[in-house]
Motif scaffolding. Structure first.
Motif, PDB file in Angstrom:
ATOM      1  N   ILE A 209     -40.067 146.647  20.801  1.00 53.61           N
ATOM      2  CA  ILE A 209     -39.549 147.706  19.928  1.00 53.61           C
ATOM      3  C   ILE A 209     -38.837 147.148  18.693  1.00 53.61           C
ATOM      4  O   ILE A 209     -38.502 147.894  17.777  1.00 53.61           O
ATOM      5  CB  ILE A 209     -38.605 148.658  20.684  1.00 53.61           C
ATOM      6  CG1 ILE A 209     -37.410 147.916  21.281  1.00 53.61           C
ATOM      7  CG2 ILE A 209     -39.366 149.411  21.766  1.00 53.61           C
ATOM      8  CD1 ILE A 209     -36.352 148.851  21.873  1.00 53.61           C
ATOM      9  N   ALA A 210     -38.617 145.829  18.667  1.00 51.02           N
ATOM     10  CA  ALA A 210     -38.031 145.205  17.473  1.00 51.02           C
ATOM     11  C   ALA A 210     -38.284 143.708  17.521  1.00 51.02           C
ATOM     12  O   ALA A 210     -38.321 143.111  18.598  1.00 51.02           O
ATOM     13  CB  ALA A 210     -36.531 145.484  17.385  1.00 51.02           C
ATOM     14  N   ARG A 211     -38.443 143.121  16.379  1.00 50.52           N
ATOM     15  CA  ARG A 211     -38.570 141.671  16.279  1.00 50.52           C
ATOM     16  C   ARG A 211     -37.781 141.196  15.079  1.00 50.52           C
ATOM     17  O   ARG A 211     -37.577 141.944  14.111  1.00 50.52           O
ATOM     18  CB  ARG A 211     -40.036 141.241  16.140  1.00 50.52           C
ATOM     19  CG  ARG A 211     -40.760 141.746  14.924  1.00 50.52           C
ATOM     20  CD  ARG A 211     -41.846 140.798  14.443  1.00 50.52           C
ATOM     21  NE  ARG A 211     -41.276 139.641  13.755  1.00 50.52           N
ATOM     22  CZ  ARG A 211     -42.002 138.661  13.232  1.00 50.52           C
ATOM     23  NH1 ARG A 211     -43.313 138.679  13.341  1.00 50.52           N
ATOM     24  NH2 ARG A 211     -41.428 137.639  12.611  1.00 50.52           N
ATOM     25  N   GLY A 212     -37.311 139.976  15.156  1.00 46.12           N
ATOM     26  CA  GLY A 212     -36.550 139.407  14.055  1.00 46.12           C
ATOM     27  C   GLY A 212     -37.454 138.633  13.110  1.00 46.12           C
ATOM     28  O   GLY A 212     -38.663 138.503  13.344  1.00 46.12           O
ATOM     29  N   PRO A 213     -36.883 138.103  12.035  1.00 45.57           N
ATOM     30  CA  PRO A 213     -37.662 137.273  11.125  1.00 45.57           C
ATOM     31  C   PRO A 213     -37.992 135.930  11.762  1.00 45.57           C
ATOM     32  O   PRO A 213     -37.390 135.549  12.770  1.00 45.57           O
ATOM     33  CB  PRO A 213     -36.715 137.091   9.930  1.00 45.57           C
ATOM     34  CG  PRO A 213     -35.353 137.176  10.544  1.00 45.57           C
ATOM     35  CD  PRO A 213     -35.464 138.198  11.641  1.00 45.57           C
ATOM     36  N   ASP A 214     -38.962 135.226  11.201  1.00 45.82           N
ATOM     37  CA  ASP A 214     -39.230 133.877  11.690  1.00 45.82           C
ATOM     38  C   ASP A 214     -37.952 133.053  11.568  1.00 45.82           C
ATOM     39  O   ASP A 214     -37.257 133.090  10.544  1.00 45.82           O
ATOM     40  CB  ASP A 214     -40.344 133.232  10.868  1.00 45.82           C
ATOM     41  CG  ASP A 214     -41.723 133.730  11.293  1.00 45.82           C
ATOM     42  OD1 ASP A 214     -41.791 134.756  11.995  1.00 45.82           O
ATOM     43  OD2 ASP A 214     -42.718 133.092  10.918  1.00 45.82           O
ATOM     44  N   LEU A 215     -37.659 132.310  12.610  1.00 44.68           N
ATOM     45  CA  LEU A 215     -36.417 131.546  12.662  1.00 44.68           C
ATOM     46  C   LEU A 215     -36.556 130.216  11.917  1.00 44.68           C
ATOM     47  O   LEU A 215     -37.667 129.706  11.749  1.00 44.68           O
ATOM     48  CB  LEU A 215     -36.037 131.301  14.120  1.00 44.68           C
ATOM     49  CG  LEU A 215     -35.688 132.569  14.902  1.00 44.68           C
ATOM     50  CD1 LEU A 215     -35.665 132.287  16.398  1.00 44.68           C
ATOM     51  CD2 LEU A 215     -34.346 133.124  14.443  1.00 44.68           C
ATOM     52  N   PRO A 216     -35.432 129.648  11.481  1.00 45.73           N
ATOM     53  CA  PRO A 216     -35.491 128.336  10.830  1.00 45.73           C
ATOM     54  C   PRO A 216     -36.064 127.271  11.757  1.00 45.73           C
ATOM     55  O   PRO A 216     -36.120 127.448  12.979  1.00 45.73           O
ATOM     56  CB  PRO A 216     -34.027 128.041  10.487  1.00 45.73           C
ATOM     57  CG  PRO A 216     -33.349 129.370  10.490  1.00 45.73           C
ATOM     58  CD  PRO A 216     -34.065 130.182  11.532  1.00 45.73           C
TER      59      PRO A 216
END
Length: 293
Positions: A209-216
């Protein structure tokens, strides 16, 4: 007499040159990896990588086991270790406490955090999870703890006060989600895909239901005490011997997370500001210590 003296001088110069070359060839640097504990595991995962790195650089890298991330910081500060391979969450603490600098980034494809629910649970948004139990992974993990927490924060939800967060093993959290003991499961995308693939339920039984941005990127750090020429040599080797080093890295079972990776040399400290936001979100705005150690 003159001939004898000249010969003696020449032999002395040759001896000095040989000793100097031997000393240069014997340059030794210690490499630590924060994700692994104990020499046995470190050797199993990174022995081949070390061999390739030694051959390519001409230096002698020795693997240096650390019990935890705090021990790695102390080893770097005391110059007992020279290079450290670590994750994004660890990088910001290393930077603050040791002034270590990035050598090369380990760019992982599809490296982001997700919030997963059961498809038939009725939860369709993060807002729906307020007041509910949500499982997170190991405390301090970039992608299984900090990343999922930040996803809620990015949507205006305080995961510490608006949810009932539970910090548990990822496999335990997965089973808790399926049983309905928790409403949602915060994890890294790769772990979610791995668990879903092995599960007896069909993929459609789960919903992100949600995802974050690509991580460093994960990053190879170097202590400020190491000569810049050495750093430049190591960085150049990751470019010129990229395929060999990646193949050597993937020998280790725990390193399969690096499948499809690429070495990135243009790493900036500002790339990790999103991680600094994560620390503030969980109540550690100074990011001067490791959470969970």
């Amino acid at each position: 007499m003159t001939l004898f003296r000249s010969l003696a001088i020449a032999l002395a110069l040759i001896a000095v040159f040989a000793v100097t070359r031997k000393a240069e060839a014997a340059q030794t640097y210690k490499l630590a990896v924060t994700d692994l504990e104990g020499m046995e595991e470190l050797q199993r995962e990174f022995a081949r990588f070390r061999e390739v790195l030694n051959t390519a650089t001409g230096y002698d890298f020795e693997l240096f086991p650390v019990n935890n991330r705090t021990a790695a910081v102390e080893a770097l500060r005391s110059k007992n270790v020279d290079f450290v391979l670590t994750g994004p969450a660890e990088y910001v603490v290393f930077k603050k406490l040791t002034n270590a600098t990035p050598v090369i980034g380990f760019s992982r494809p599809d490296y982001f955090s997700s919030v997963v629910v059961m498809a038939d649970s009725g939860y369709t948004s993060l807002e729906d999870l307020k007041g509910q139990k949500v499982a997170f992974g190991d405390v301090g993990s970039t992608s299984k703890h900090l990343g999922p927490m930040q996803i809620f924060s990015d949507h205006g939800i305080n995961a510490l006060s608006d949810l009932e967060p539970m910090y548990i093993d990822q496999n335990v959290g997965w089973q808790a989600l399926k049983r309905g003991d928790v409403a949602a499961f915060g994890t890294t995308n790769s772990k979610f895909m791995q668990l879903r693939e092995k599960d007896e339920l069909p993929p459609g039984a789960f919903r992100v239901i949600a995802r974050g941005p690509d991580l460093p990127n994960d990053v190879l750090l170097v202590g400020p005490h190491v000569d810049q020429k050495v750093v430049d040599t190591v960085r150049n080797v990751f470019d010129s011997h990229s395929d060999e080093l990646i193949a050597a890295l993937l020998v280790g079972e725990e390193n399969q997370k690096y499948q499809g990776m690429k070495f990135i040399s243009s790493i900036k400290d500002s790339d990790y500001n999103y991680v600094r936001e994560m620390y503030a979100t969980i109540g550690y705005p100074q990011y001067a210590e490791f959470v969970g150690d």
